[in-house]
Design a protein around this motif. Structure first.
Motif, short mmCIF file in Angstrom:
data_model
loop_
_atom_site.label_atom_id
_atom_site.label_comp_id
_atom_site.label_asym_id
_atom_site.label_seq_id
_atom_site.Cartn_x
_atom_site.Cartn_y
_atom_site.Cartn_z
N ILE A 41 0.84 -1.21 0.00
CA ILE A 41 0.00 0.00 0.00
C ILE A 41 0.87 1.25 0.00
N ILE A 42 1.91 1.23 0.85
CA ILE A 42 2.77 2.41 0.94
C ILE A 42 3.53 2.60 -0.38
N GLY A 43 3.93 1.46 -0.99
CA GLY A 43 4.60 1.52 -2.31
C GLY A 43 3.69 2.13 -3.36
N LEU A 44 2.42 1.76 -3.32
CA LEU A 44 1.46 2.32 -4.28
C LEU A 44 1.32 3.83 -4.13
N HIS A 45 1.58 4.32 -2.91
CA HIS A 45 1.54 5.77 -2.67
C HIS A 45 2.91 6.42 -2.91
N GLN A 46 3.80 5.67 -3.56
CA GLN A 46 5.18 6.13 -3.81
C GLN A 46 5.95 6.47 -2.53
N GLY A 47 5.55 5.82 -1.45
CA GLY A 47 6.23 6.05 -0.20
C GLY A 47 7.18 4.91 0.13
N SER A 48 7.73 4.94 1.35
CA SER A 48 8.64 3.86 1.74
C SER A 48 8.40 3.51 3.21
N ILE A 49 8.78 2.28 3.54
CA ILE A 49 8.64 1.86 4.94
C ILE A 49 9.96 1.24 5.35
N SER A 50 10.43 1.59 6.55
CA SER A 50 11.68 1.00 7.03
C SER A 50 11.51 0.66 8.51
N VAL A 51 12.43 -0.15 9.00
CA VAL A 51 12.29 -0.64 10.37
C VAL A 51 13.63 -0.62 11.09
N ASP A 52 13.52 -0.39 12.35
CA ASP A 52 14.69 -0.34 13.21
C ASP A 52 14.28 -1.09 14.48
N SER A 53 15.08 -2.05 14.91
CA SER A 53 14.60 -2.82 16.06
C SER A 53 15.77 -3.38 16.86
N GLU A 54 15.50 -3.53 18.14
CA GLU A 54 16.51 -4.18 18.98
C GLU A 54 15.78 -5.23 19.81
N LEU A 55 16.35 -6.42 19.79
CA LEU A 55 15.70 -7.54 20.46
C LEU A 55 15.54 -7.23 21.96
N GLY A 56 14.32 -7.38 22.48
CA GLY A 56 14.07 -7.17 23.90
C GLY A 56 13.85 -5.72 24.26
N LYS A 57 14.15 -4.80 23.35
CA LYS A 57 14.02 -3.37 23.69
C LYS A 57 12.82 -2.73 23.01
N GLY A 58 12.63 -3.08 21.75
CA GLY A 58 11.52 -2.46 21.05
C GLY A 58 11.79 -2.29 19.57
N THR A 59 10.78 -1.78 18.87
CA THR A 59 10.84 -1.68 17.41
C THR A 59 10.31 -0.33 16.98
N ILE A 60 10.94 0.24 15.93
CA ILE A 60 10.42 1.49 15.36
C ILE A 60 10.18 1.28 13.86
N PHE A 61 8.97 1.61 13.42
CA PHE A 61 8.67 1.62 11.98
C PHE A 61 8.59 3.07 11.51
N TYR A 62 9.22 3.35 10.38
CA TYR A 62 9.12 4.69 9.76
C TYR A 62 8.34 4.55 8.46
N ILE A 63 7.30 5.32 8.33
CA ILE A 63 6.55 5.33 7.07
C ILE A 63 6.70 6.72 6.48
N LYS A 64 7.21 6.75 5.24
CA LYS A 64 7.37 8.06 4.59
C LYS A 64 6.46 8.13 3.38
N LEU A 65 5.69 9.21 3.32
CA LEU A 65 4.81 9.41 2.15
C LEU A 65 5.17 10.76 1.53
N PRO A 66 5.39 10.79 0.24
CA PRO A 66 5.69 12.09 -0.38
C PRO A 66 4.48 13.01 -0.33
N LYS A 67 4.73 14.31 0.00
CA LYS A 67 3.60 15.24 0.12
C LYS A 67 2.94 15.48 -1.23
#
Ligand code: ATP
Ligand code: MG
Length: 441
Positions: free
Chosen positions: A409-435
């Motif tokens: 879905i994000i690709g269809l909006h020409q955006g991108s999704i990335s992830v950053d995570s550390e085991l046992g600590k937590g996870t961060i997802f970044y979703i970028k959509l072009p304005k």
């Protein structure tokens, strides 16, 4: 060529005959006076040598006074040429003589005043010209044959050079036709044909990859559908084999069967969603939307789920951001990621959502302090059916399709999704959509 040569030779001989006729006027006058042959004969022989032809001088009766070949002296000649010359007409003709071959006769009258005194008769062979031309013709014919042969040979070689790679390519394509997609052609050089070969190899590599992915997908789908089905089968069979079991046991088993059916449904729904998103004809329904309100709305809907696990959800926005997007689809994508945060965070944890601008993009950051994702799994989490912990995923009900759907879905909006995570600590997802998305719509 032959006619040209002969005509030219005739003209030359006529000119020379005229010159000789001019030059012998005064010797003839002398000869007429004292009947002395010798000087005339000598002179005619000199002319003959000069022009390399037989030269004769005839008197006005047509009798040969001098012949450079010393053969016909004293004889009367009545050739047509001689007769015409005696009537005052210079002329030249080609004869084919038995003894001398092709020969030109040139006859020029010698005038003394208005009176014809005699005739200069030149005979010259043109055999040599004929032979030369024949030789040249032969050479020409040979050269033509040779060039035809060489041209043929070169064409043949060229045809081979071009056709052999094309034949190979055709052969590979035929093999592909029989189902073996992994075909490669050898590429040498740097011409159009090798470009074609390279393009072909790229295409077959891509095709083989797509084919492999398709097979994997079918295998995965079958496996994923089979697991709940097997569970249902076992549950129902054991119920059938129980004699007079307690109603509560029936209830418990039916509850399990019910949840397996739910799971099957979820898998199929998600699969259908993925198939829809992959359609070429898919058109997004762009609407001008405040991303802030969209997220607030989502949080409201997910709050009960979070409350159940005593997980807090916060939303931090730095500005109001309005862009065009397909609301329903973007909601689907975000619900999956936020509910992942809730699902993979132990009770008492938190999920924090941030919204801000970064250059030309809108960024939605979803951060949890949950179980995290091992490094080696990070590259795979967007793959279809991928789950870090298969056993536990079953208990949490995950299908492993959520992130693939979100990414699509994000690709269809020409955006991108990335992830950053550390085991046992937590996870961060970044979703970028072009304005600027959806500006054309
Ligand atoms: N926030 C997260 N924290 C830890 N692990 C996560 C998180 N989000 C995703 N994962 C891991 O990535 C896997 C893939 O996620 P995905 O959303 O695609 O599937 P799912 O959540 O298992 O199933 P579904 O979303 O279809 O119900 C999950 O199974 C989980 O192992
Ligand atoms: Mg999920």
């Amino acid at each position: 060529m032959r006619i040209n040569y002969v005509t030219e030779k005739k003209m030359n001989l006529l000119a020379q005959g005229n010159i000789i006729a001019d030059r012998i006027i005064s010797p003839i006058r002398e000869f007429n006076e004292n009947d002395d042959y010798e000087p005339l004969v000598d002179l005619m022989k000199r002319f003959s040598k000069e022009i390399k032809s037989r030269v004769m001088l005839l008197n006005k009766e047509g009798i040969v006074i001098s012949d450079s070949y010393d053969v016909l002296t004293g004889q009367k000649l009545d050739h047509l040429e001689v007769q015409e010359a005696l009537q005052g007409k210079s002329n030249a003709r080609l004869h084919n003589l038995k003894k001398y071959g092709r020969t030109i006769y040139v006859a020029v009258p010698v005038f003394l005043g208005r009176e014809i005194q005699g005739v200069v008769l030149i005979s010259s062979s043109v055999e040599e010209i004929h032979q030369n031309i024949a030789r040249t013709m032969k050479r020409f014919a040979l050269l033509s044959l040779l060039s035809i042969f060489i041209t043929g040979l070169i064409s043949f070689i060229f045809a081979k050079v071009i056709s052999s790679p094309i034949e190979k390519l055709t052969d590979r394509i035929n093999k592909m036709h029989q189902g073996n997609l992994e075909q490669k052609v050898e590429v040498t050089g740097n011409d159009e044909l090798s470009n074609l070969g390279n393009a072909f190899n790229l295409m077959t590599t891509k095709l083989a990859l797509v084919e492999q992915q398709r097979k994997d997908f079918v295998a995965n789908v079958s496996h994923e559908l089979k697991t709940p089905l097997s569970a249902i089968k076992i549950l129902s069979e054991s119920l059938l084999h129980q004699n007079q079991a307690d109603v509560s046991i029936y209830r418990e088993f039916l509850k399990d069967i019910d949840s397996e059916v739910d799971r099957l449904n979820r898998i199929i729904e998600n699969l259908l969603r993925l198939v829809d998103l992959g359609k070429n004809s898919l058109e997004l329904d762009y609407q001008v939307t405040y991303v802030n309100y969209l997220i607030e709305n989502l949080i409201r809907n997910l709050k009960p789920l979070a409350d159940k696990k005593n997980i807090s959800i916060t939303f931090t926005e730095t500005e109001k951001i309005q862009i065009k997007l397909d609301q329903i689809k973007i909601q689907q994508a975000l619900i999956n990621i936020i509910s992942n945060g809730i699902k993979y965070t132990p009770a008492g944890g938190k999920v924090d959502i941030f919204l801000y601008s970064e250059y030309e993009d809108v960024v939605i950051k979803i951060e949890d302090n949950g179980i995290g994702i091992p490094k080696e799994s990070l590259p795979h989490i967007f793959e279809r059916f991928y789950r870090v912990d298969k056993a536990r995923a079953r208990s949490t009900g995950g299908t492993g399709l959520g992130l693939s759907i979100s990414q699509q879905i994000i690709g269809l909006h020409q955006g991108s999704i990335s992830v950053d995570s550390e085991l046992g600590k937590g996870t961060i997802f970044y979703i970028k959509l072009p304005k600027s998305i959806g500006m054309g719509n």
